[in-house]
Design an enzyme around this catalytic site. Structure first.
Site, short mmCIF file in Angstrom:
data_model
loop_
_atom_site.label_atom_id
_atom_site.label_comp_id
_atom_site.label_asym_id
_atom_site.label_seq_id
_atom_site.Cartn_x
_atom_site.Cartn_y
_atom_site.Cartn_z
N LEU A 33 0.81 -1.22 0.00
CA LEU A 33 0.00 0.00 0.00
C LEU A 33 0.84 1.27 0.00
O LEU A 33 1.89 1.35 0.63
CB LEU A 33 -0.93 0.00 1.22
CG LEU A 33 -1.86 -1.22 1.36
CD1 LEU A 33 -2.74 -1.06 2.59
CD2 LEU A 33 -2.70 -1.42 0.10
N HIS A 37 -3.49 4.35 -2.23
CA HIS A 37 -4.44 3.47 -1.55
C HIS A 37 -5.07 4.17 -0.35
O HIS A 37 -6.26 4.00 -0.06
CB HIS A 37 -3.73 2.20 -1.05
CG HIS A 37 -3.24 1.31 -2.14
ND1 HIS A 37 -1.89 1.17 -2.43
CD2 HIS A 37 -3.89 0.51 -3.03
CE1 HIS A 37 -1.75 0.31 -3.42
NE2 HIS A 37 -2.94 -0.10 -3.81
N LEU A 186 1.02 7.52 -8.59
CA LEU A 186 1.46 6.57 -7.57
C LEU A 186 1.01 5.16 -7.95
O LEU A 186 -0.11 4.93 -8.36
CB LEU A 186 0.88 6.95 -6.21
CG LEU A 186 1.29 8.31 -5.64
CD1 LEU A 186 0.84 8.43 -4.18
CD2 LEU A 186 2.79 8.53 -5.74
N SER A 187 1.92 4.22 -7.80
CA SER A 187 1.65 2.83 -8.17
C SER A 187 2.61 1.92 -7.43
O SER A 187 3.77 2.28 -7.18
CB SER A 187 1.83 2.64 -9.68
OG SER A 187 1.82 1.26 -10.03
N ARG A 189 3.95 -0.52 -8.68
CA ARG A 189 4.99 -0.88 -9.64
C ARG A 189 6.13 0.13 -9.68
O ARG A 189 7.19 -0.16 -10.23
CB ARG A 189 4.39 -1.07 -11.03
CG ARG A 189 3.43 -2.25 -11.09
CD ARG A 189 2.85 -2.49 -12.46
NE ARG A 189 1.89 -3.60 -12.42
CZ ARG A 189 2.19 -4.87 -12.55
NH1 ARG A 189 3.45 -5.22 -12.72
NH2 ARG A 189 1.26 -5.81 -12.52
#
Length: 283
Positions: A33, A37, A186-187, A189
């Site tokens: 997270l 998130h 934001l990710s 990955r």
């Protein structure tokens, strides 16, 4: 904060919440997270009495086994973040709990068209895995609302259609993309990027914004716009994977009747496949 790992215990808690007349929000995640998130969690908290966050790395939605193997599992850290956010319940089942007989023979949910177009064409089976696990979570948690990020634009469209087609009495809330100060979406990955690649990564949003500027200026030669954007990405150090300009409401080709377009961009940067999108008003 309650952490539940089994279906019977989850059902027990959901029954209790229903008897108490609580409004329940679900935030489905695969863990690892980040602040994006947390934005989903905050939106859920603002709209419901109780927030349930699921953390499950779903093997059915990975088209490449190596991606599944290396996906970060950070359950302890995730739970600490969610506890600080005063989440009520975390559902963190094992793969065996969700797929007791494996994924190959498990009943699946498929959304025709949306599952195989665009992102689905390059990731066979991915969206079938998404719709299957999300529908299962909807059945288990029985939420009043569910929050999803708009970064995964096609996924959100697919879930909305599935909910409409299957008659789920659930409000689907799309939450705007959260970005770093330099524009990078934001990710999870992003964690695959090296320090040098992280410096390059905001270039994806710059190219995306350049496409948007051209559309807003009235340019309509979409093939040329896409070709130039691909070249710009490659020059910046990316490996352009897919660039699409589609009707934002249908995900079909843009037509003279389209009121909004969505620009969908996917590009590789090292071992990370980054995606982003932007909506443009055409009228």
């Amino acid at each position: 904060m309650l952490i539940i790992e089994t279906l019977p215990l989850l059902r027990q808690q959901i029954r209790r919440l229903r008897m108490e007349g609580k409004r329940v929000a679900l935030v489905p995640t695969m863990g690892n997270l980040h602040d994006g998130h947390m934005k989903l969690v905050d939106e859920a908290k603002a709209r419901a009495d109780v927030v349930v966050v699921s953390i499950f790395v779903n093997p059915m939605q990975f088209d490449r086994p190596e991606d599944l193997a290396r996906y970060p599992r950070t359950l302890q850290e995730d739970c600490e973040k969610l506890n600080k956010r005063k989440v009520d319940l975390v559902f963190a089942p094992s793969v065996k709990e969700i797929y007791p007989n494996g994924t190959e023979t498990h009943t699946y949910v498929d959304v025709p068209g949306l599952s195989t177009m665009l992102e689905g064409a390059s990731r066979p089976g991915h969206f079938r895995g998404v719709s299957t696990i999300v529908s299962k979570l909807f059945n288990l948690v029985q939420p009043d609302i569910a929050c999803f990020g708009e970064k995964d634009f096609q996924q959100l469209a697919l879930i909305r259609k599935m909910v409409a087609d299957m008659g789920f009495d659930i409000e689907i809330v799309g939450v705007p993309i959260m970005r770093a100060k330099d524009g990078l979406a934001l990710s999870s990955r992003n964690g695959y990027l090296t320090a040098e690649q992280r410096k390059i990564a905001p270039g994806l949003y710059k190219v995306l914004s350049s496409i948007a500027d051209k559309l807003q200026a009235g340019e309509r030669d979409l093939d040329e716009i896409i070709t130039i954007a691909g070249q710009e990405l490659n020059e910046k150090g990316f490996r352009a994977d897919d660039i699409q300009i589609r009707d934002a409401d249908t995900l079909l080709e843009v037509s003279e009747n389209s009121k909004r377009a969505v620009i969908l961009v996917a590009a590789w940067l090292g071992d990370a496949r980054l995606i982003d999108n932007k909506i443009v008003e055409l009228v």
